[in-house]
Motif scaffolding. Structure first.
Motif, PDB file in Angstrom:
ATOM      1  N   CYS A  77      39.530  54.177  43.553  1.00  0.00           N
ATOM      2  CA  CYS A  77      40.247  52.898  43.520  1.00  0.00           C
ATOM      3  C   CYS A  77      39.703  51.963  44.598  1.00  0.00           C
ATOM      4  CB  CYS A  77      41.742  53.140  43.721  1.00  0.00           C
ATOM      5  SG  CYS A  77      42.733  51.639  43.862  1.00  0.00           S
ATOM      6  N   ILE A  81      37.762  48.370  44.155  1.00  0.00           N
ATOM      7  CA  ILE A  81      38.238  47.127  44.765  1.00  0.00           C
ATOM      8  C   ILE A  81      37.176  46.542  45.693  1.00  0.00           C
ATOM      9  CG2 ILE A  81      39.922  46.188  46.411  1.00  0.00           C
ATOM     10  CD1 ILE A  81      42.030  47.967  45.021  1.00  0.00           C
ATOM     11  N   GLN A  84      34.619  44.838  43.638  1.00  0.00           N
ATOM     12  CA  GLN A  84      35.127  43.556  43.153  1.00  0.00           C
ATOM     13  C   GLN A  84      35.122  42.505  44.259  1.00  0.00           C
ATOM     14  OE1 GLN A  84      38.912  44.061  41.099  1.00  0.00           O
ATOM     15  NE2 GLN A  84      38.187  45.921  40.124  1.00  0.00           N
ATOM     16  N   TYR A  88      33.387  38.496  44.942  1.00  0.00           N
ATOM     17  CA  TYR A  88      34.400  37.456  45.101  1.00  0.00           C
ATOM     18  C   TYR A  88      33.791  36.100  45.418  1.00  0.00           C
ATOM     19  CZ  TYR A  88      38.567  35.101  46.894  1.00  0.00           C
ATOM     20  OH  TYR A  88      39.584  34.220  47.100  1.00  0.00           O
ATOM     21  N   HIS A 100      42.543  38.834  40.033  1.00  0.00           N
ATOM     22  CA  HIS A 100      43.831  39.392  40.445  1.00  0.00           C
ATOM     23  C   HIS A 100      44.291  40.436  39.437  1.00  0.00           C
ATOM     24  CE1 HIS A 100      48.292  39.380  40.392  1.00  0.00           C
ATOM     25  NE2 HIS A 100      48.127  39.486  41.698  1.00  0.00           N
ATOM     26  N   TYR A 103      42.492  43.706  39.954  1.00  0.00           N
ATOM     27  CA  TYR A 103      43.026  44.470  41.088  1.00  0.00           C
ATOM     28  C   TYR A 103      44.293  45.207  40.675  1.00  0.00           C
ATOM     29  CZ  TYR A 103      39.999  41.872  44.318  1.00  0.00           C
ATOM     30  OH  TYR A 103      38.934  41.334  44.964  1.00  0.00           O
ATOM     31  N   THR A 106      43.530  48.105  38.350  1.00  0.00           N
ATOM     32  CA  THR A 106      42.927  49.220  39.087  1.00  0.00           C
ATOM     33  C   THR A 106      43.980  49.991  39.871  1.00  0.00           C
ATOM     34  OG1 THR A 106      40.823  48.058  39.286  1.00  0.00           O
ATOM     35  CG2 THR A 106      41.230  49.814  40.874  1.00  0.00           C
TER      36      THR A 106
END
Length: 125
Positions: A77, A81, A84, A88, A100, A103, A106
């Protein structure tokens, strides 16, 4: 809509009658579906909780589960993140909601996997 409404719209009488009958049936079904809902007082009475509100419903105290930093689902996880977050800076403002949602997705999937391990149960999604 009534038969006359359908006929004024240019439909023949036979078709207008069929459609008006179907509209009436749908109206009755809609009322029937919602008539099965109970009021709050009926639900409380069903569970022997007589009150005008919700203040007497006992509080639910959830069980907690410590997640270890080396938990395989947690590690995956966090890696997802972090990946990701690296992209950004390339996002445009319209894609922030999508980011969002990724996230949240996930984190929720990870929480389910961890809960499955903790309870030895399989949850479907």
């Amino acid at each position: 809509m009534s038969k006359d409404d359908f006929m004024q719209a240019g439909l023949e009488m036979g078709l207008a009658m069929k459609l008006a009958k179907e509209v009436q049936t749908l109206k009755e079904k809609l009322k029937h579906v919602f008539s099965s809902y109970l009021s709050l007082s009926e639900v409380l009475a069903k569970y022997n909780l007589v009150s005008e509100g919700t203040e007497i419903i006992p509080l639910f105290i959830p069980q907690t589960y410590e997640i270890k930093e080396d938990n395989k689902h947690f590690v995956l996880c966090m890696a997802d993140i972090n990946l990701q977050l690296q992209s950004y800076g390339t996002l445009v403002m319209t894609s922030l909601e999508s980011m969002h949602n990724e996230y949240v997705s996930t984190i929720l999937h990870t929480a389910l996997r961890i809960a499955e391990n903790a309870t030895n149960k399989k949850f479907s999604m």
